[in-house]
Design an enzyme around this catalytic site. Structure first.
Site, short mmCIF file in Angstrom:
data_model
loop_
_atom_site.label_atom_id
_atom_site.label_comp_id
_atom_site.label_asym_id
_atom_site.label_seq_id
_atom_site.Cartn_x
_atom_site.Cartn_y
_atom_site.Cartn_z
N GLU A 247 0.85 -1.19 0.00
CA GLU A 247 0.00 0.00 0.00
C GLU A 247 0.89 1.25 0.00
O GLU A 247 1.84 1.30 0.78
CB GLU A 247 -0.91 0.03 1.23
CG GLU A 247 -1.92 1.15 1.15
CD GLU A 247 -2.87 1.20 2.34
OE1 GLU A 247 -2.75 0.39 3.27
OE2 GLU A 247 -3.74 2.08 2.31
N GLU B 146 -2.05 -3.76 7.21
CA GLU B 146 -3.12 -4.73 7.45
C GLU B 146 -3.25 -5.82 6.39
O GLU B 146 -4.35 -6.34 6.18
CB GLU B 146 -4.44 -3.96 7.55
CG GLU B 146 -4.96 -3.34 6.22
CD GLU B 146 -4.58 -1.88 6.00
OE1 GLU B 146 -3.58 -1.43 6.59
OE2 GLU B 146 -5.28 -1.19 5.24
N GLU C 7 -4.99 -2.54 12.96
CA GLU C 7 -4.72 -3.41 11.80
C GLU C 7 -5.69 -4.59 11.80
O GLU C 7 -6.17 -5.00 10.75
CB GLU C 7 -3.28 -3.91 11.81
CG GLU C 7 -2.21 -2.81 11.89
CD GLU C 7 -2.39 -1.67 10.90
OE1 GLU C 7 -2.94 -1.89 9.82
OE2 GLU C 7 -1.97 -0.54 11.23
N1 B3K Z 1 -2.85 1.11 5.73
C1 B3K Z 1 -1.53 1.30 6.26
C2 B3K Z 1 -0.84 2.54 5.78
C3 B3K Z 1 -0.17 2.42 4.48
C4 B3K Z 1 0.65 3.64 4.18
C5 B3K Z 1 1.15 3.65 2.78
N2 B3K Z 1 2.08 4.71 2.52
C6 B3K Z 1 -1.53 1.31 7.75
C7 B3K Z 1 -2.81 1.61 8.40
O1 B3K Z 1 -3.37 2.67 8.31
O2 B3K Z 1 -3.33 0.74 9.03
ZN ZN Z 2 -5.27 2.01 8.86
#
Ligand code: B3K
Ligand code: ZN
Length: 886
Positions: free
Chosen positions: A129, A272, A306
């Site tokens: 991500e 996650e 997460e």
């Molecule tokens: N979804 C990830 C964050 C990803 C960041 C990408 N640069 C962590 C979170 O918010 O749970």
């Molecule tokens: Zn998140």
């Protein structure tokens, strides 16, 4: 620019993908120097774009070598497809479905950006991500392409005994030359940003959780050998989260296995990925002697966050990245609710609001301000912001406030009933909330502005009591200043949870003129117009209004309170948040008054009334120690700065220090008593009571140190030398490092010597020095760049030392520009290694226009120097360009 010229992506350009990808079969052949990735995609024409004729398959890809492409088992020649710097275009396959096989070669060992497949301490891991999957293989790297994955991983057994991916382990075996392999199958369709792979020498702890429908889930936390004894708290937090999500949201885990891997090199907190969360060690590893109470609470919150993504993010995901808050705002709200339930709810709320104000309000008031659902971006990684996360969570909290707990839950249930397995938008979410609550009269179109309009609304107001008519009229006005790209704003729908506190300190019954319903003592007013008045009847005597209880909307309140009103609310408000808030408002008023005196050449004299009012909080310390610690703490320098037209860095620092010293001197005996009363917290525990005692004790110690009290200094040294837990040790060291005590250097050296083998503890040591308000800080921080425990390639180290320094209100903003030059040098260095980290660091410059002319000039020179750096990444370019424009 290393990724082509910076082009903005716009929400209005969204179009569904031409092809869907139903299945992905990946094979990884992990080898030092070059890793082979074979990807077999089962694709299908997207019925949503039927009628548009045959469309080519356009795949994203970067930083890799393309070896072969085959469609339906026919190998293509390089004339058959078009390869761009960041794409691969394959001509429209003839049928409705096709199989595409792509082989690429990548070099994870050389990946310093920590995005895609990379190595941390010799182990392979991934971060996909937002758009890291395109650095692993060519793919339609967008969240609305959801597929089922199978993954085969092969590597040398001796070096990489553990080989993990998403879903279930379905097969494993040995290959030639000491190599082995595993095969994983994830039955749940997912976007590629949730793909994960880990290969390495890791050990694990294991536990189990039985879901409410009886599924036995194996829980494992993998860490580097030697860290097994620091995983217990994370495991407990995981089990609590699983249970809480069943109880509070009716959401159950959906696989037989849940793995967490902790790695030392990670750009953010955690990720996650479906059933294979990858974490920064900071949010897993904790032992009482190595981690502070805040670390323990942070672990509980991030593990929960997460885990909660499994439903809010993974089962229902985002249609496109503009919708990021769909999953992040909601999941932050869920983790806030969880932590409130596990600990003290008012304390948690206060901490969340402190963070919101400190970072999100600042963002919303500067050149990088953007709506919760942005309209455009250059680099999506720049939009994992406090606005998308924390303000997004406030939007969720407002749904909860407007609909009530039961209505909110109905909305959530409808959201999952409608959208499980889909990639959707924040509009879809709003529609579910609205449709599940047809009886609630809220103008949802107006509510939608919370997603669309950037900036923090300001609510001003006053009250008028009519003693003859026994009425109280509350008048509220809202304004929202222009933000970049949004010159005109419309009024917001602002929920105002409130009460009226009578002269005896009790909440009065609230009956609006014309109502005959039974009167409650607390209610939610809806402020929907630019100006609105609310008249309460039957008000026996002049009340003091308590507004935005629990911080019911993310706004700045400017109410015409007298100092007496605020002192009264501090003592009497039935809402804990607003008792704290009244103290903060009063403290800010006093400190800013002193800043103005200093600027005008007048002596700064701390008003005794305020010092006395704070002393009352100390008297009540025994009742609720955590709350007392918060009630005792003054607004931070950076928050005070936000309240000024032009930030007077030195004035704020001097005035705040003076107030602290006055409190320390005036209440010396009470502080010493509260310190001693709370010194013994018994056997180590992170219960709210134990944490409360420690935070209260340490708040008292800080005041004694601020007053330069001899006994306070002695206690501080003793605490540093003898305390068993890290909370006490690090607080003492921080106070010593910030002082002029002769023992300062010895204490810092002793700490480093003791903890040199513990990376996370050394991060604390770096940040304490970076945040000390000493004239030599910039020199010291520069020297620490060469310390053997520091590495510019490790994000945690950068956040501790460089990030710590850039949050140092006085030293970073030194008038000679030395702090700015230091940061610019680091940003330029990081730009070439890790653009995401560089971009996070450069954000410290964003509010440069809030400072005086001399500082502005110095900051601008540095921003321009960064802007002219060759090969500037999209990430840094976007922030610098906005900062210079804004
Ligand atoms: N979804 C990830 C964050 C990803 C960041 C990408 N640069 C962590 C979170 O918010 O749970
Ligand atoms: Zn998140």
């Amino acid at each position: 620019m290393d990724k082509g010229s910076p082009r903005a992506i716009h929400l209005r350009d969204y179009a569904p993908p031409a092809w869907l990808i139903d299945t992905v079969d990946l094979a990884f052949d992990l080898r030092e120097g070059a890793t082979l990735v074979t990807s077999r995609l089962g694709i299908r024409r997207n019925p949503a774009r039927a009628g548009e004729g045959p469309q080519p398959l356009v795949l994203d890809g970067q930083d890799m070598e393309l070896l072969t492409v085959a469609v339906d088992n026919r190998l293509l020649t390089s004339d058959d497809y078009a390869q761009g710097p960041e794409s691969l275009t394959i001509p429209a396959p003839a049928g409705e479905t096709a199989t595409v096989e792509i082989v690429t070669r990548i070099k994870p060992e050389e990946n310093t950006a920590l995005e895609g497949l990379y190595k941390s301490s010799g182990n392979y891991c991934t971060q996909c991500e937002a758009e890291g999957f395109r650095k692993i293989t060519y793919f339609q790297d967008r969240p609305d392409v959801m597929a089922k994955y199978t993954v085969r991983i092969e590597a040398e057994r001796a070096k990489y005994p553990v080989l993990l991916s998403n879903g279930n382990l379905v097969d494993q075996g040995e290959s030639a030359d000491g190599r082995h392999w595993t095969r994983w199958d994830d039955p749940w369709p997912k976007p590629c940003y949730l793909f994960a792979l880990v290969a390495g020498k890791l050990v694990h702890i294991e536990d189990h959780f039985t879901t409410r429908s009886g599924r036995d889930v194996t829980l494992r936390i993998y860490v580097e050998p030697g860290n097994e004894d620091k995983c217990g708290h994370a495991m407990e937090s995981l089990k609590k989260s699983m249970k809480w999500d069943e109880d509070a949201y009716g959401l159950e885990y959906d696989l037989d296995i849940f793995n967490i891997v902790a790695v030392g090199d990670f750009n953010m907190g955690a990720m996650e990925n479906k059933s294979l969360n990858v974490f920064n060690t900071k949010y897993i590893l904790a032992r009482p002697d190595t981690a502070t109470d805040m670390d323990f609470l942070g672990i509980e919150a991030v593990v929960a966050h997460e885990y909660f993504h499994n439903w809010t993010g993974n089962r229902v995901t985002c249609r496109d990245w503009f919708q990021l808050s769909l999953k992040e705002g909601l999941t932050v709200f869920r983790d806030q609710q969880f932590s409130a339930d596990m600990n003290s709810a008012p304390v948690k709320r206060i901490q969340d609001v402190q963070r919101l104000r400190q970072v999100q309000f600042a963002e919303d008031a500067g050149p990088t301000a953007h709506p919760v659902r942005p309209e455009s971006y250059i680099e999506i990684n720049n939009f994992y912001t406090p606005t998308v996360y924390e303000k997004g969570a406030e939007v969720l909290r407002m749904y909860h406030t407007l609909l009530g707990a039961a209505g909110y839950r109905k909305g959530i249930d409808l959201y999952f009933a409608r959208h499980d397995g889909q990639a959707v938008t924040t509009d879809d979410f709003l529609a579910a909330m609205r449709d599940a609550n047809p009886d609630v009269s809220v103008d949802w179109e107006q509510f939608r502005r919370w997603y669309a309009q950037a900036g923090t609304p300001v609510v001003e107001g006053e009250g008028r009591y009519d003693a003859d008519a026994k009425t109280y009229t509350l008048t509220l006005r809202q304004t929202l200043a222009p933000t970049p790209g949004q010159p005109e704003k419309l009024p917001m729908l602002v929920p105002v949870a409130m009460g009226l506190v009578g002269q005896d300190g009790q909440d009065l019954p609230l009956r609006l003129a014309g109502e005959d319903a039974p009167a409650a003592t607390e209610r939610v007013l809806l402020l929907t117009e630019a100006e609105q008045s609310f008249t309460f009847t039957g008000v026996a005597s002049k009340p003091v209004p308590s507004l935005f209880r629990g911080f019911s909307a993310p706004v700045k309140l400017r109410f015409a309170y007298t100092d007496g009103d605020l002192t009264f609310l501090m003592a009497n408000d039935s809402d804990a948040f607003n008792r704290w808030e009244a103290g903060q408002t009063l403290a800010a008023k006093i400190i800013l008054g002193l800043v103005a005196d200093r600027a005008a050449g007048r002596d700064m004299v701390v008003p005794q009334g305020f010092v006395a009012a704070l002393g009352k909080a100390l008297d009540r310390a025994g009742e609720d120690t955590s709350f007392a610690a918060l009630a005792l703490s003054l607004p931070t320098e950076s928050y005070l700065g936000q309240l000024m037209e032009v930030i007077d860095v030195d004035g704020i620092h001097a005035a705040r220090d003076l107030v602290k010293a006055a409190i320390g001197r005036t209440h010396r005996n009470a502080l010493l008593k509260a310190y001693r009363d709370n010194a013994d917290t018994g056997p180590f525990s992170v219960s709210p009571e134990a944490i409360g005692k420690r935070s209260c004790k340490n708040a008292c110690l800080a005041y004694l140190m601020a007053a330069g009290d001899e006994e306070g200094r002695r206690l501080c040294l003793e605490q540093f030398r003898t305390a068993a837990g890290m909370t006490d040790v690090i607080t003492a060291l921080m106070l010593i490092a910030d002082s002029d005590m002769p023992e300062r250097e010895d204490c810092l050296a002793a700490f480093a010597d003791k903890w040199k083998g513990e990376a996370l503890v050394m991060d604390k040591w770096f940040s304490i020095q970076a945040m000390a308000s000493h004239p030599d800080t910039v020199k010291r921080v520069t020297a620490l760049l060469s310390h053997p425990s520091f590495s510019i390639r490790n994000p945690n180290k950068v956040y501790a030392l460089v990030g710590g320094f850039s949050s140092n209100p006085v030293c970073f903003h030194a008038a000679d520009g030395s702090g700015y030059a230091f940061l610019a040098d680091r940003v330029i260095e990081l730009n070439a290694l890790n653009p995401q980290v560089a971009s996070r660091m450069v954000k410290a410059f964003a509010r440069w226009r809030k400072y005086d002319g001399e500082r502005q000039a110095a900051a601008k020179v540095e921003l321009e120097r960064i802007a002219h750096t060759p090969n500037l990444s999209r990430d840094v370019y976007e922030i610098v360009a906005r900062s210079l424009e804004g």
